[in-house]
Design a protein around this motif. Structure first.
Motif, short mmCIF file in Angstrom:
data_model
loop_
_atom_site.label_atom_id
_atom_site.label_comp_id
_atom_site.label_asym_id
_atom_site.label_seq_id
_atom_site.Cartn_x
_atom_site.Cartn_y
_atom_site.Cartn_z
N THR A 92 44.62 28.13 -1.09
CA THR A 92 44.87 28.37 0.34
C THR A 92 44.02 29.54 0.83
OG1 THR A 92 46.75 29.78 -0.23
CG2 THR A 92 47.22 27.47 0.28
N ALA A 93 43.55 29.41 2.08
CA ALA A 93 42.81 30.50 2.71
C ALA A 93 43.80 31.63 3.07
CB ALA A 93 42.08 30.00 3.95
N LYS A 94 43.38 32.87 2.85
CA LYS A 94 44.28 34.00 3.08
C LYS A 94 44.45 34.30 4.57
CE LYS A 94 43.29 36.33 -1.29
NZ LYS A 94 42.77 37.57 -1.93
N SER A 95 43.45 34.00 5.37
CA SER A 95 43.49 34.36 6.80
C SER A 95 42.92 33.22 7.63
CB SER A 95 42.67 35.64 7.04
OG SER A 95 42.51 35.88 8.42
N SER A 96 43.43 33.08 8.86
CA SER A 96 42.91 32.05 9.77
C SER A 96 41.44 32.31 10.12
CB SER A 96 43.75 32.00 11.04
OG SER A 96 43.74 33.26 11.71
N GLN A 97 40.97 33.55 9.95
CA GLN A 97 39.57 33.86 10.21
C GLN A 97 38.65 33.20 9.18
OE1 GLN A 97 39.32 38.13 10.30
NE2 GLN A 97 40.54 38.32 12.19
N ASP A 98 39.24 32.78 8.04
CA ASP A 98 38.43 32.16 6.98
C ASP A 98 38.55 30.65 6.97
OD1 ASP A 98 37.76 34.74 6.06
OD2 ASP A 98 39.64 34.87 4.93
N TYR A 99 39.21 30.06 8.00
CA TYR A 99 39.38 28.61 8.01
C TYR A 99 38.04 27.89 8.19
CZ TYR A 99 44.47 29.14 8.46
OH TYR A 99 45.78 29.43 8.25
N LEU A 100 37.11 28.45 8.96
CA LEU A 100 35.82 27.82 9.16
C LEU A 100 35.01 27.95 7.87
CD1 LEU A 100 33.69 26.44 10.92
CD2 LEU A 100 32.98 28.72 11.69
N ILE A 101 34.70 26.83 7.25
CA ILE A 101 34.00 26.86 5.96
C ILE A 101 32.50 26.94 6.21
CG2 ILE A 101 33.72 25.71 3.74
CD1 ILE A 101 36.56 26.62 4.38
N ASN A 102 32.01 28.15 6.37
CA ASN A 102 30.58 28.41 6.54
C ASN A 102 30.08 29.36 5.45
OD1 ASN A 102 31.83 30.73 7.35
ND2 ASN A 102 30.96 30.76 9.43
N TYR A 103 30.76 29.38 4.33
CA TYR A 103 30.43 30.24 3.19
C TYR A 103 30.62 29.42 1.91
CZ TYR A 103 35.52 30.59 3.51
OH TYR A 103 36.85 30.29 3.61
N PRO A 104 29.99 29.84 0.80
CA PRO A 104 30.15 29.09 -0.47
C PRO A 104 31.61 29.10 -0.93
CG PRO A 104 28.29 30.62 -0.60
CD PRO A 104 29.05 30.96 0.66
#
Length: 549
Positions: free
Chosen positions: A102-114
């Protein structure tokens, strides 16, 4: 909307190390790693809250040992408790181990990183072949909102393990301390332990080429309880049958055990030729490298080791341990300690008080074992078709329901030696007393014995109007604790024998005209029973009701 209707938005590359994963064996537990490389499609944005990996319990890891990991601190992971597939919309009848990322923060929901997810697998399953019904459940959206769970089923392959043997060493033996410290020198008669690592299906220990083995089995250690009187080199012969190529592979290791005070004027007598005495033979241990013939029977207080032919025309009673290779005992054979018999024949009863190892041994009288008896080998998964059994064993077939409640009926069948056995499984239907219709699962199985050297076959067929076919699986379970799947059975054909009466593929549906005709007939029958006509209104209502059944 079901998960099957929602394709995943992210791209997944599924890798394993080693590739394919290597199966565990009876003597070695293998491990491996699953890697999921996650990336959005080119030129598109994907928002993802959670990625769950569902693995069937016991299918990939014998003990369900999994170690999740992730390459970034933006995500976290956990191993969930076992759940039934039906609880999470997956295959009914299969239990799953969920691994949650699970992503820790909603700021990391956009998958634009490895994003790389890893799962370490401990105690990999010993069943070779494809592992199905693994699922990736992705909670995602093409924009920041309206997150939906999406399903991506996939499979993995488990292949043959790399064959290895290593660390063949000798060490001082202490029954209270199972671990040993390797050492090369021991006193005359001092007990020591030979140990090694490997994943072979069979091990033997010899001291000279062509001699009968001192040890034969599947353990990774052997205790020389009486020690040695002279410096000796031990050779470890490890073997494994390659079920794919149909050949036996061998690996050899050697270790020399040095005796610090060897016998010069021997405490024991060893003769390669004949020994003749007039007054009898007294001693603790009798070792015969050639042949020995005892016409009046024998009473041995110590141990007896015969590497050649030992022929006893009367009873043979041994208080200590007994090791025979090529022996014949025409009377009863009683061993108070352990017994190891290879290529021997016992015409009378055989009674062993300690552990016993029998290799190509014929017992024509009663066989009595005071300890446990190991008679079941490691199972092998087989396919439909005709096979030949390399040893006595049992064939097991299992037909179970599909992943959802749909029309699904199948038949599995098999046979040998002129008889046939069947089982029906999948989903079925029924009615309560008020004619309420129900659909429910109906898993079933069969099992039948097969003789060594006999051919047997298994097959399957499915109802022609199925919405989904049920799942089937077949196993061969060999007799003999030393038997591995590869040596126990061989498939010789994908076909089953001609002339077999197969289950019916399904009855035709009753059409509406037939129902109406039967309803009309039942109405006339009721009028005859009542001995008076039924009113038109009541008759029409009755026909309407009967036509819906």
């Amino acid at each position: 909307m079901s998960r099957a209707d929602l394709p995943v938005l992210l791209n997944y590359s599924v890798l394993t190390s080693p590739s394919p994963l290597q199966a565990s064996t009876q003597t070695s537990s293998a491990s491996g790693t699953i890697t999921l490389v996650v990336a959005p499609p080119s030129g598109k944005e994907v928002y993802c809250q959670e990625i769950d990996l569902y693995i069937p319990s016991g299918a990939l890891s014998r003990k369900d040992i999994f170690y999740p990991g992730v390459n970034t601190d933006k995500w976290q992971y956990a191993v969930g408790k076992i759940v039934e597939g039906a609880e999470v919309g997956l295959a009914v009848g299969i239990s799953y181990i969920p691994l949650k990322f699970t992503a820790k923060s909603s700021q990391d929901y956009l998958i634009n990183y490895p994003l790389i997810l890893t799962v370490g697998v401990g105690s990999v399953s010993a069943a070779l072949g494809d592992i199905r019904n693994l699922h990736i459940l992705e909670t995602s959206s093409s924009f920041s909102g309206d997150y939906q769970q999406r399903d991506l089923p996939f499979g993995l392959t488990i292949g043959l393990p790399e064959f290895y043997v290593r660390n063949f060493v000798a060490g001082a033996y202490d029954s209270s301390k199972p671990d040993i410290v390797p050492g090369g020198s021991f006193a005359n008669g001092q007990a020591f332990k030979l140990s090694w690592e490997g994943n072979a299906s069979q091990y033997q220990i010899v001291t000279t080429a062509g001699s009968a083995p001192l040890y034969s089995g599947t353990d990774n250690s052997f205790v020389v309880t009486k020690g040695l009187s002279q410096t000796t080199t031990f050779i470890l012969i490890a073997s494994r049958t390659d079920g794919v190529r149909g050949e036996t592979l061998y690996v050899y290791e050697a270790v020399t055990v040095h005796i610090t005070n060897p016998d010069e004027t021997p405490n024991t007598l060893s003769a390669a030729g004949n020994i003749t005495t007039a007054a009898g033979l007294n001693g603790k241990t009798l070792q015969v490298s050639g042949s020995a013939s005892l016409k009046g029977g024998a009473e041995v207080t110590g141990q007896i080791n015969a590497n050649g032919a030992l022929n006893v025309t009367g009873p043979l009673n041994v208080t200590g341990t007994s090791t025979l290779s090529g022996g014949t005992v025409t009377g009863p054979f009683t061993v108070q300690g352990a017994a190891s018999l290879g290529s021997s024949s016992v015409q009378g009863a055989l009674s062993v008080g300690g552990a016993s190892t029998l290799s190509d041994t014929t017992v024509k009288g009663a066989l009595s074992a005071a300890g446990s008896v190991g008679m079941i080998g490691y199972y092998q998964r087989i396919g439909t078709g005709t096979h030949v059994a390399g040893t006595d064993g049992f064939v097991i077939g299992y037909v179970y329901l599909p992943w959802k409640q749909v029309l699904s009926v199948g038949w599995i069948y098999g046979g040998t030696d002129g008889y046939m056995i069947q089982a029906t499984g999948g989903n079925t239907g029924g009615f309560t007393s008020d004619w309420t219709k129900y659909n429910y699962s109906n898993p079933n199985s069969f099992m039948f014995p097969v003789r060594r050297g006999a051919s047997y076959w298994v097959g399957e067929t499915f109802f022609k109007d199925n919405q989904a076919n049920p799942t089937t699986v077949y196993y061969f379970v060999p007799s003999g604790s030393g038997s591995s799947g590869g040596e126990a059975t061989v498939q010789i054909s994908n076909e089953i024998p001609d002339g077999i009466v197969l289950p019916h593929g399904g009855l035709e549906k009753t059409n509406g005209a037939e129902r109406a005709e039967r309803a009309e007939y039942l109405t006339r029958l009721l009028e005859e029973i009542l001995e008076k006509p039924i009113g038109e209104d009541k008759k029409k209502a009755l026909l309407d009701v009967l036509g819906t059944l």
